[in-house]
Design a protein around this motif. Structure first.
Motif, mmCIF file in Angstrom:
data_model
loop_
_atom_site.group_PDB
_atom_site.id
_atom_site.type_symbol
_atom_site.label_atom_id
_atom_site.label_comp_id
_atom_site.label_asym_id
_atom_site.label_seq_id
_atom_site.Cartn_x
_atom_site.Cartn_y
_atom_site.Cartn_z
ATOM 1 N N ILE A 72 -15.172 6.032 -22.881
ATOM 2 C CA ILE A 72 -15.764 4.745 -22.505
ATOM 3 C C ILE A 72 -14.761 3.589 -22.651
ATOM 4 O O ILE A 72 -14.655 2.760 -21.745
ATOM 5 N N PRO A 73 -14.002 3.495 -23.755
ATOM 6 C CA PRO A 73 -13.021 2.400 -23.826
ATOM 7 C C PRO A 73 -11.976 2.457 -22.711
ATOM 8 O O PRO A 73 -11.587 1.422 -22.165
ATOM 9 N N ALA A 74 -11.526 3.664 -22.361
ATOM 10 C CA ALA A 74 -10.556 3.784 -21.268
ATOM 11 C C ALA A 74 -11.183 3.359 -19.948
ATOM 12 O O ALA A 74 -10.550 2.661 -19.151
ATOM 13 N N ALA A 75 -12.418 3.771 -19.713
ATOM 14 C CA ALA A 75 -13.120 3.372 -18.486
ATOM 15 C C ALA A 75 -13.309 1.858 -18.446
ATOM 16 O O ALA A 75 -13.148 1.228 -17.388
ATOM 17 N N ALA A 76 -13.622 1.256 -19.579
ATOM 18 C CA ALA A 76 -13.781 -0.204 -19.635
ATOM 19 C C ALA A 76 -12.452 -0.895 -19.332
ATOM 20 O O ALA A 76 -12.415 -1.890 -18.586
ATOM 21 N N GLY A 77 -11.375 -0.371 -19.886
ATOM 22 C CA GLY A 77 -10.060 -0.946 -19.612
ATOM 23 C C GLY A 77 -9.692 -0.842 -18.148
ATOM 24 O O GLY A 77 -9.163 -1.794 -17.557
ATOM 25 N N ILE A 78 -9.974 0.292 -17.543
ATOM 26 C CA ILE A 78 -9.695 0.470 -16.114
ATOM 27 C C ILE A 78 -10.549 -0.483 -15.286
ATOM 28 O O ILE A 78 -10.067 -1.072 -14.310
ATOM 29 N N ALA A 79 -11.802 -0.691 -15.699
ATOM 30 C CA ALA A 79 -12.670 -1.643 -15.004
ATOM 31 C C ALA A 79 -12.098 -3.062 -15.095
ATOM 32 O O ALA A 79 -12.147 -3.824 -14.117
ATOM 33 N N VAL B 106 -3.516 -1.082 -9.251
ATOM 34 C CA VAL B 106 -4.066 -0.070 -8.348
ATOM 35 C C VAL B 106 -3.462 1.299 -8.673
ATOM 36 O O VAL B 106 -4.160 2.321 -8.646
ATOM 37 N N GLY B 107 -2.177 1.314 -9.006
ATOM 38 C CA GLY B 107 -1.538 2.574 -9.387
ATOM 39 C C GLY B 107 -2.183 3.194 -10.616
ATOM 40 O O GLY B 107 -2.412 4.403 -10.665
ATOM 41 N N ILE B 108 -2.507 2.382 -11.611
ATOM 42 C CA ILE B 108 -3.168 2.886 -12.823
ATOM 43 C C ILE B 108 -4.524 3.487 -12.483
ATOM 44 O O ILE B 108 -4.863 4.583 -12.929
ATOM 45 N N VAL B 109 -5.293 2.775 -11.685
ATOM 46 C CA VAL B 109 -6.635 3.252 -11.327
ATOM 47 C C VAL B 109 -6.546 4.562 -10.544
ATOM 48 O O VAL B 109 -7.247 5.538 -10.858
ATOM 49 N N LEU B 110 -5.686 4.608 -9.537
ATOM 50 C CA LEU B 110 -5.568 5.835 -8.735
ATOM 51 C C LEU B 110 -5.033 7.007 -9.557
ATOM 52 O O LEU B 110 -5.485 8.142 -9.403
ATOM 53 N N THR B 111 -4.095 6.717 -10.445
ATOM 54 C CA THR B 111 -3.551 7.770 -11.296
ATOM 55 C C THR B 111 -4.622 8.302 -12.247
ATOM 56 O O THR B 111 -4.699 9.515 -12.479
ATOM 57 N N ALA B 112 -5.453 7.428 -12.772
ATOM 58 C CA ALA B 112 -6.549 7.873 -13.635
ATOM 59 C C ALA B 112 -7.525 8.763 -12.865
ATOM 60 O O ALA B 112 -7.983 9.791 -13.378
ATOM 61 N N ILE B 113 -7.813 8.394 -11.628
ATOM 62 C CA ILE B 113 -8.705 9.201 -10.787
ATOM 63 C C ILE B 113 -8.084 10.576 -10.519
ATOM 64 O O ILE B 113 -8.759 11.606 -10.602
ATOM 65 N N ILE B 114 -6.795 10.590 -10.209
ATOM 66 C CA ILE B 114 -6.112 11.861 -9.977
ATOM 67 C C ILE B 114 -6.131 12.720 -11.242
ATOM 68 O O ILE B 114 -6.336 13.929 -11.190
ATOM 69 N N GLY B 115 -5.928 12.091 -12.393
ATOM 70 C CA GLY B 115 -6.008 12.821 -13.651
ATOM 71 C C GLY B 115 -7.369 13.468 -13.847
ATOM 72 O O GLY B 115 -7.468 14.609 -14.293
ATOM 73 N N LEU B 116 -8.411 12.730 -13.500
ATOM 74 C CA LEU B 116 -9.773 13.273 -13.606
ATOM 75 C C LEU B 116 -9.998 14.435 -12.655
ATOM 76 O O LEU B 116 -10.501 15.487 -13.039
ATOM 77 N N ALA C 116 0.839 -1.207 0.000
ATOM 78 C CA ALA C 116 0.000 0.000 0.000
ATOM 79 C C ALA C 116 0.871 1.254 0.000
ATOM 80 O O ALA C 116 0.596 2.209 -0.745
ATOM 81 N N LEU C 117 1.923 1.250 0.803
ATOM 82 C CA LEU C 117 2.834 2.397 0.827
ATOM 83 C C LEU C 117 3.539 2.566 -0.524
ATOM 84 O O LEU C 117 3.682 3.687 -1.019
ATOM 85 N N ALA C 118 3.937 1.449 -1.128
ATOM 86 C CA ALA C 118 4.589 1.511 -2.441
ATOM 87 C C ALA C 118 3.648 2.122 -3.474
ATOM 88 O O ALA C 118 4.069 2.953 -4.293
ATOM 89 N N ILE C 119 2.389 1.746 -3.419
ATOM 90 C CA ILE C 119 1.398 2.279 -4.361
ATOM 91 C C ILE C 119 1.195 3.773 -4.135
ATOM 92 O O ILE C 119 1.174 4.559 -5.086
ATOM 93 N N ILE C 120 1.052 4.159 -2.886
ATOM 94 C CA ILE C 120 0.834 5.580 -2.565
ATOM 95 C C ILE C 120 2.000 6.422 -3.063
ATOM 96 O O ILE C 120 1.805 7.454 -3.717
ATOM 97 N N PHE C 121 3.228 5.990 -2.780
ATOM 98 C CA PHE C 121 4.397 6.758 -3.217
ATOM 99 C C PHE C 121 4.511 6.784 -4.742
ATOM 100 O O PHE C 121 4.884 7.799 -5.328
ATOM 101 N N GLU C 122 4.169 5.681 -5.405
ATOM 102 C CA GLU C 122 4.233 5.636 -6.866
ATOM 103 C C GLU C 122 3.224 6.591 -7.481
ATOM 104 O O GLU C 122 3.532 7.324 -8.427
ATOM 105 N N VAL C 123 2.014 6.599 -6.950
ATOM 106 C CA VAL C 123 0.971 7.483 -7.483
ATOM 107 C C VAL C 123 1.342 8.952 -7.242
ATOM 108 O O VAL C 123 1.173 9.797 -8.134
#
Length: 114
Positions: free
Chosen positions: A89-96, A70-80, A12-19
């Motif tokens: 929609i295709p990007a959202a489907a891929g993230i799902a 998890v890093g991809i999902v959190l980074t996408a949320i931060i981008g938003l 979890a810490l590794a993910i947080i620092f990466e994001v």
């Protein structure tokens, strides 16, 4: 304390620092701004340190899949949220699908005890 729980805590810490490090990539403006560039380096070093600690109890493939997914999902949320970037929609489907993969690993994999 349970070693697997410690491993997931390090993950979890590794993910947080990466994001956070990835977020500072935008702020670094292609490494032209000193402070954000230094933050990228420091945060990535911290992320990789905690990822190496994770590998004491969680297999590499499992840890990396969760870290990346998890890093991809959190980074996408931060981008938003922070950078007002849109996701079609295709990007959202891929993230799902990525989220689904992380869930499958954690719920059904016997590679690491839960």
């Amino acid at each position: 304390m349970n070693p697997v729980l410690i491993g997931y805590s390090f993950l979890a810490l590794a993910i947080i620092f990466e994001v956070l490090g990835t977020t500072f990539l935008v702020k670094s403006e292609q490494f032209t701004r000193l402070v954000p560039t230094l933050m990228v380096a420091i945060l990535y070093i911290c992320s990789f340190y905690f990822l190496t600690q994770t590998l004491k109890t969680i297999p590499l493939g499992i840890a990396y899949a969760i870290w990346g997914g998890v890093g991809i999902v959190l980074t996408a949320i931060i981008g938003l949220v922070l950078f007002k970037q849109s996701i079609d929609i295709p990007a959202a489907a891929g993230i799902a699908l990525i989220i689904g993969g992380v869930v499958v690993i954690n719920v059904f994999s016997t590679s690491v005890g839960h």
